[in-house]
Enzyme design. Structure first.
Site: not given
Length: 557
Positions: A78, A120-121, A191, A442, A468
């Protein structure tokens, strides 16, 4: 065993010949076949170490008597996709991951699965697939990045985005930007703050689909490799006991996950992903339910971007299980649920004490008596929108100001960077929802630009897109219905007064019903921005953000 369909009997001789071609022995074919879904690639920092995690899982499976077989899953970074057309392809990969994993698992008759995601996804996509396939499955992620350090102060990727905003405002030098650039992301891993990736990895523990430490052990710790070996061994126990994802991911388990979500102050994206995972598990979940849980669940953690602590600090403080133990003091969890450990929630968290009250507040002394996420409703968002309440400055919990309206992210960024947004404004970015984007981008760039210019305590941002997990401030997303389908956000005009009351879960713009109907009569749907490829197919099937932006197949008569 499911794998008997491809390994046993005379009719399967052709199948066995292909296993022979893979170098798989008769002895291996006589063991359970365990699919290991590897999200390893060389473009996502959170995934560059997954080859080592996968090797550890394979060893664990083999030690426990299974035959490990690896196949891939995709993932988008992302951060790299942020702020340009690439972000349209972020959320949509969640369904690609789920669909392709389903195809591989069903086509090859695996007996069990070990999912190795991180970002994330990728995590929610594999959780969706696990529920859909419903064979014994366990998760082990790649782990969190360590926090960066600039002038002996911990930092992260979110700080860097805000640093760019500060530079554009003339507040810092290019040399200072470069210092953050070189120090913010010091290791592999997802992150380092409570952003979306780490939110979902932590919630995998809360759901019961990952072992203790799955959400918090840093990527560079050898403990992560040991965890992966244990996950590989544990899948064989789940197979023996026939414990499947739908046995674990029950309605009560999702309520537990929502409670942990509120206590941790997770990303608003969790309110997009949990309903989508629940949908695959046959469980109804919506933002209204999230508000009910939030109303009785205190917020115990302020990890970055809400505060100055990071996932590594949460890990040292006792991790997700220590947070769950705090919640359990007030009876806020169902502790009788089975988990991927083969034990109940209560058995898992027993003795997991809070080791640092500066990282995990005791339940008697929370940051707030209500949870870290809130769903708001009003004439601007009749079907709800979502805000990370724990990351909003106190003075912005109630705010009223004029709408500054933009029909895409780029126009808003330009206005912010050129000083056209001032204290008191409410920035509205629309036509960026699941259908309008398409892809529900985002908005970390505009929110970071607002904070970087020193406006984080005086400017709100509202969008039918999303944020985000690194976003902080009065950032309100997932406005539903979205502009592309004629939601009221499409009817907001420049200068309309918008009233935000987060404690009361309210969001309205001050326009009479008569005026609203006049505007609605004039509104016309816009031509799709993209008319071919996967995004066009996604746009045709995707539902609203308040439903988790799931893909819904049209019903045939």
């Amino acid at each position: 065993m499911r794998s008997d369909q491809v390994t046993k009997g005379v009719q399967q001789a052709p199948h066995r010949s292909l296993f022979n071609a893979l170098g798989i022995t008769k002895e291996e074919m006589n063991r359970p076949l365990i699919g290991i879904v590897s999200s390893y690639n060389e473009i996502v920092p959170g995934h560059m170490n997954l080859d080592k995690v996968v090797e550890a899982v394979k060893m664990g499976v083999a030690m426990a008597g299974g035959t490990p077989i690896v196949f891939p899953a995709i993932a988008v970074c992302d951060g790299i996709a942020m702020g340009h057309e690439g972000m349209k392809y972020s959320l949509v990969t969640r369904d690609l991951v789920a669909d392709s994993t389903e195809a591989m698992a069903m086509a090859h008759c695996f007996d069990g699965l070990v999912m190795v995601p991180n970002c994330d996804k990728n995590v929610p996509g594999l959780l969706m697939a696990a529920a859909r396939i419903n064979i014994p499955t366990i998760f082990v992620s790649g782990g969190a990045m360590l926090a960066g350090r600039v002038r002996d102060k911990k930092t992260s990727l979110s700080s860097l985005f805000e640093t760019v905003g500060a530079y554009n405002a003339g507040k810092i030098t290019l040399a200072e930007v470069e210092q953050y650039e070189n120090k913010a992301c010091p290791t592999c891993g997802s992150c380092s703050g409570m952003f979306t990736a780490n939110s979902m990895n932590c919630l995998t523990e809360a759901l019961g689909m990952g072992l203790k430490g799955n959400g918090t052990i840093p990527a560079v710790y050898s403990e992560r490799i040991r965890l992966a070996k244990h996950a590989g061994m544990k899948i064989m126990e789940l197979l023996e006991k026939d414990i499947k994802p739908k046995d674990i991911m029950t309605k009560e388990a999702f309520m537990n996950a929502l409670a942990v979500d509120m206590a941790l102050g997770c990303s608003t994206n969790s309110i997009l992903h949990l309903p989508a995972i629940a949908y695959e598990a046959g469980v109804e979940l919506n933002p209204d339910i999230a508000n009910e849980v939030s109303a009785r669940t205190p917020n115990l953690c302020h990890l970055a971007p809400a505060g100055n602590t990071y996932i590594e600090d949460l890990n040292e403080a006792g991790g997700v299980y220590a947070v769950m133990n705090e919640l359990n003091k007030n009876g806020l969890l169902n502790t009788n649920l089975i988990t991927c450990s083969g034990k109940t929630v209560g058995e898992n968290i027993e003795g997991c004490i809070n080791l640092n009250h500066n990282v995990i507040r005791p339940i008697e002394n929370p940051y707030s008596k209500t949870g870290g996420i809130a769903a708001l409703k009003g004439n601007l968002a009749p079907d709800t929108c979502v805000v990370k309440r724990s990351a909003v400055a106190p003075e912005m919990l109630v705010h009223e100001g004029p709408a500054r309206v933009f029909d895409c992210e780029e126009d808003a960024i330009n206005a912010i960077n050129t000083g056209k947004i001032v204290a008191g404004d409410v920035v509205v970015i629309r036509y960026e929802g699941p259908k309008g984007g398409p892809g529900m981008r985002e908005m970390l760039n505009p929110t970071s630009a607002i904070v970087g210019r020193g406006l984080g305590n005086s400017v709100a941002l509202i969008t039918d897109g999303r944020f985000s997990g690194a976003t902080r401030g009065a950032s309100i997303g997932h406005v539903s219905p979205e502009a592309a389908v004629g939601g009221n956000i499409a009817l907001v005009e420049e200068g309309d007064i918008i009233k935000i009351d987060i404690p009361k879960n309210k969001i309205d713009f001050i326009v009479s019903d008569e005026e609203l109907e006049k505007r609605r009569a004039k509104w016309q749907p816009r031509e799709p921005k993209i008319t071919k490829g996967y995004l066009a197919r996604y746009r045709a099937l995707v539902t609203s953000g308040n439903r988790g932006a799931i893909l819904e197949v049209p019903k045939f008569k």
